[in-house]
Design a protein around this motif. Sequence first.
Motif, PDB file in Angstrom:
ATOM      1  N   ARG A  67      27.964  -7.875  75.064  1.00 59.37           N
ATOM      2  CA  ARG A  67      28.352  -7.537  73.692  1.00 59.37           C
ATOM      3  C   ARG A  67      28.718  -8.783  72.881  1.00 59.37           C
ATOM      4  NH1 ARG A  67      32.110  -2.941  74.983  1.00 59.37           N
ATOM      5  NH2 ARG A  67      31.883  -2.685  72.736  1.00 59.37           N
ATOM      6  N   ILE A  68      28.722  -8.569  71.564  1.00 58.42           N
ATOM      7  CA  ILE A  68      28.942  -9.695  70.651  1.00 58.42           C
ATOM      8  C   ILE A  68      30.381 -10.196  70.757  1.00 58.42           C
ATOM      9  CG2 ILE A  68      28.919 -10.357  68.197  1.00 58.42           C
ATOM     10  CD1 ILE A  68      26.643  -8.205  67.883  1.00 58.42           C
ATOM     11  N   LEU A  69      31.335  -9.282  70.827  1.00 56.28           N
ATOM     12  CA  LEU A  69      32.732  -9.637  71.119  1.00 56.28           C
ATOM     13  C   LEU A  69      33.241  -8.650  72.161  1.00 56.28           C
ATOM     14  CD1 LEU A  69      34.364 -10.344  67.604  1.00 56.28           C
ATOM     15  CD2 LEU A  69      34.161 -11.970  69.511  1.00 56.28           C
ATOM     16  N   PRO A  70      34.145  -9.069  73.042  1.00 55.12           N
ATOM     17  CA  PRO A  70      34.648  -8.127  74.055  1.00 55.12           C
ATOM     18  C   PRO A  70      35.608  -7.112  73.427  1.00 55.12           C
ATOM     19  CG  PRO A  70      35.715 -10.273  74.281  1.00 55.12           C
ATOM     20  CD  PRO A  70      34.687 -10.426  73.197  1.00 55.12           C
ATOM     21  N   SER A  71      35.757  -5.981  74.105  1.00 55.88           N
ATOM     22  CA  SER A  71      36.585  -4.877  73.573  1.00 55.88           C
ATOM     23  C   SER A  71      38.041  -5.279  73.382  1.00 55.88           C
ATOM     24  CB  SER A  71      36.525  -3.681  74.523  1.00 55.88           C
ATOM     25  OG  SER A  71      35.199  -3.282  74.692  1.00 55.88           O
ATOM     26  N   VAL A  72      38.443  -6.343  74.060  1.00 55.88           N
ATOM     27  CA  VAL A  72      39.860  -6.721  74.036  1.00 55.88           C
ATOM     28  C   VAL A  72      40.308  -7.284  72.673  1.00 55.88           C
ATOM     29  CG1 VAL A  72      39.490  -9.100  74.872  1.00 55.88           C
ATOM     30  CG2 VAL A  72      41.591  -7.863  75.486  1.00 55.88           C
ATOM     31  N   CYS A  73      39.363  -7.580  71.779  1.00 55.85           N
ATOM     32  CA  CYS A  73      39.729  -8.166  70.471  1.00 55.85           C
ATOM     33  C   CYS A  73      40.209  -7.082  69.504  1.00 55.85           C
ATOM     34  CB  CYS A  73      38.533  -8.898  69.863  1.00 55.85           C
ATOM     35  SG  CYS A  73      37.994 -10.280  70.842  1.00 55.85           S
ATOM     36  N   HIS A  74      41.413  -6.607  69.692  1.00 52.35           N
ATOM     37  CA  HIS A  74      41.964  -5.616  68.755  1.00 52.35           C
ATOM     38  C   HIS A  74      43.458  -5.827  68.609  1.00 52.35           C
ATOM     39  CE1 HIS A  74      43.959  -3.229  71.888  1.00 52.35           C
ATOM     40  NE2 HIS A  74      42.899  -3.465  72.639  1.00 52.35           N
ATOM     41  N   LYS A  75      44.013  -5.306  67.519  1.00 53.63           N
ATOM     42  CA  LYS A  75      45.467  -5.352  67.302  1.00 53.63           C
ATOM     43  C   LYS A  75      46.116  -4.306  68.224  1.00 53.63           C
ATOM     44  CE  LYS A  75      45.580  -8.049  63.428  1.00 53.63           C
ATOM     45  NZ  LYS A  75      44.191  -8.482  63.468  1.00 53.63           N
ATOM     46  N   PRO A  76      47.444  -4.348  68.378  1.00 51.60           N
ATOM     47  CA  PRO A  76      48.093  -3.394  69.303  1.00 51.60           C
ATOM     48  C   PRO A  76      47.901  -1.933  68.878  1.00 51.60           C
ATOM     49  CG  PRO A  76      49.574  -5.186  68.740  1.00 51.60           C
ATOM     50  CD  PRO A  76      48.386  -5.332  67.844  1.00 51.60           C
ATOM     51  N   PHE A  77      47.902  -1.061  69.878  1.00 49.94           N
ATOM     52  CA  PHE A  77      47.805   0.384  69.627  1.00 49.94           C
ATOM     53  C   PHE A  77      49.105   0.918  69.041  1.00 49.94           C
ATOM     54  CE2 PHE A  77      44.423   0.047  72.853  1.00 49.94           C
ATOM     55  CZ  PHE A  77      43.444   0.810  72.242  1.00 49.94           C
ATOM     56  N   LYS A  78      48.952   1.840  68.077  1.00 51.58           N
ATOM     57  CA  LYS A  78      50.130   2.519  67.515  1.00 51.58           C
ATOM     58  C   LYS A  78      49.907   4.028  67.604  1.00 51.58           C
ATOM     59  CE  LYS A  78      51.517  -1.058  64.307  1.00 51.58           C
ATOM     60  NZ  LYS A  78      50.593  -1.775  63.423  1.00 51.58           N
ATOM     61  N   PRO A  79      50.982   4.792  67.789  1.00 52.15           N
ATOM     62  CA  PRO A  79      50.817   6.248  67.908  1.00 52.15           C
ATOM     63  C   PRO A  79      50.169   6.846  66.661  1.00 52.15           C
ATOM     64  CG  PRO A  79      53.045   5.595  68.463  1.00 52.15           C
ATOM     65  CD  PRO A  79      52.375   4.375  67.923  1.00 52.15           C
ATOM     66  N   LEU A  80      49.399   7.882  66.888  1.00 56.12           N
ATOM     67  CA  LEU A  80      48.674   8.558  65.813  1.00 56.12           C
ATOM     68  C   LEU A  80      49.026  10.039  65.874  1.00 56.12           C
ATOM     69  CD1 LEU A  80      46.268   7.622  63.897  1.00 56.12           C
ATOM     70  CD2 LEU A  80      44.750   8.651  65.581  1.00 56.12           C
ATOM     71  N   GLU A  81      49.040  10.682  64.726  1.00 58.00           N
ATOM     72  CA  GLU A  81      49.296  12.127  64.646  1.00 58.00           C
ATOM     73  C   GLU A  81      48.277  12.893  65.498  1.00 58.00           C
ATOM     74  OE1 GLU A  81      50.682  15.607  63.912  1.00 58.00           O
ATOM     75  OE2 GLU A  81      51.735  13.886  63.016  1.00 58.00           O
ATOM     76  N   GLU A  82      48.765  13.793  66.354  1.00 59.87           N
ATOM     77  CA  GLU A  82      47.852  14.478  67.287  1.00 59.87           C
ATOM     78  C   GLU A  82      47.283  15.795  66.776  1.00 59.87           C
ATOM     79  OE1 GLU A  82      50.806  13.707  69.782  1.00 59.87           O
ATOM     80  OE2 GLU A  82      49.694  11.865  70.050  1.00 59.87           O
ATOM     81  N   GLY A  83      47.901  16.377  65.747  1.00 59.52           N
ATOM     82  CA  GLY A  83      47.461  17.690  65.296  1.00 59.52           C
ATOM     83  C   GLY A  83      47.633  18.710  66.403  1.00 59.52           C
TER      84      GLY A  83
END
Length: 437
Positions: A67-83
């Motif tokens: 892949r062009i960039l690895p999946s690890v290049c992201h900002k930290p996870f934050k909780p999301l509304e689950e519905g």
Amino acid sequence: MGSVWFILQYMSGFGNEHVSEDPRCPGALPEGQNNPQVCPYGLYAEQLSGSAFTCPRPTNKRSWLYRILPSVCHKPFKPLEEGHLTHNWDEVEPDPNQVTVPERAPGPARRTGLHTLCGAGEPRGRNGIAVHIFVCNTSMINRCLYNSDGDFLIVPQQGKLLITTEFGKMLVEPNEICVIQQGMRFSVEVFGETRGYILEVYGAHFELPDLGPIGANGLANPRDFLVPVAWYEDRQVPGGYTVISKYQGKLFAAQQDFSPFNVVAWHGNYTPYKYHLEKFMVINSVAFDHADPSIFTVLTAKSTRPGVAVADFVIFPPRWGVADNTFRPPYYHRNCMSEFMGLIKGHYEAKEEGFQPGGASLHSMMTPHGPDADCFEKASKAKLEPERVAEGTMAFMFESSLSLAVTKWGLQTSNQLDKNYYKCWEPLKSHFNPNCK
Ligand SMILES: O=C(O)Cc1cc(O)ccc1O
Ligand SMILES: [Fe+2]
């Protein structure tokens, strides 16, 4: 630059080792090794493991993504509304009654997302299932989802799904199913009102059932399972691309600046796949008596107990009914398994009315069920000629060895229409006559 170029093409075979390169970058797969010091075209190598590294060969699953960039290049996870997504099986008191769910379960105003109907078990313990209904009329734009908890078996009932995955694109229409396995990122484009069912399994992957005395061929044949071909986009998303993870039953979102569908080439045996239910080679009784519905198993997620599934995906496809001297519809029964049923189209053979496409029923562990009174009367008197059964119909069952709990949403939804389900059996009358055999 981004590109909208794609062709819908598939490779065939269940669980095969596949190789695939986006034709725009021939030679993108490293030759003879997985981790060259520098990958062709300056790509990053990333392994996606779907089994423990040490699993025996028949169950060992992994794919290598370039892949062009690895999946690890992201900002930290934050909780999301689950519905209405949940894995809290204690929301309502247990209730063994037969449950039906109307075909037009009320969706939220935005009409998007997953609504959990029932389930059991626990993603952390890696043993359990959940049944969700999905309702949406809006495509996922600059958003993708992956399930850290398990696999999704998706059964569209209304509307096509164009699913972009890290492995390529799949178009999945009603009467087809697809499986997106644990960890695979995907984004769904829809073309109007879209709905369907999802069976989620924590801790086991789907397999083809063993065929035993049936022999080497039959039921769902491996060659009819289709796997997408590599497709990538090199797309920067300055506004932010949202990667959603379903993790321990909750949703979390992380931002990144680029599309995650940046896999130029991949190889391996851990992939998403789809299957057309019309391809199912039906086997059934050709002499007398009603065979158990396990004969219609498309895919099974095995438990550790021999012969016992965490969940089976079973269909009731169009077929010939030819059994002589036989009550041909499903028999009355009580089952040590839980039976969740849905209807993609048509008319289920055991219910004269009340079970509409898009609806569902749950017959819980050991709760009695079977044909309604009309069906019993008709089938007991019917002239037994060869006849087409379930023409134009596709009903299915998620059958589980787990005792399923209904969620609050499931209970509210089922209560809307059908407190009267039990009444379909009330007219059954005794035909007993000790003087007449
Ligand atoms: O309950 C149902 O309708 C599903 C079912 C069908 C069948 O043919 C035999 C057993 C069974 O549970
Ligand atoms: Fe049943």
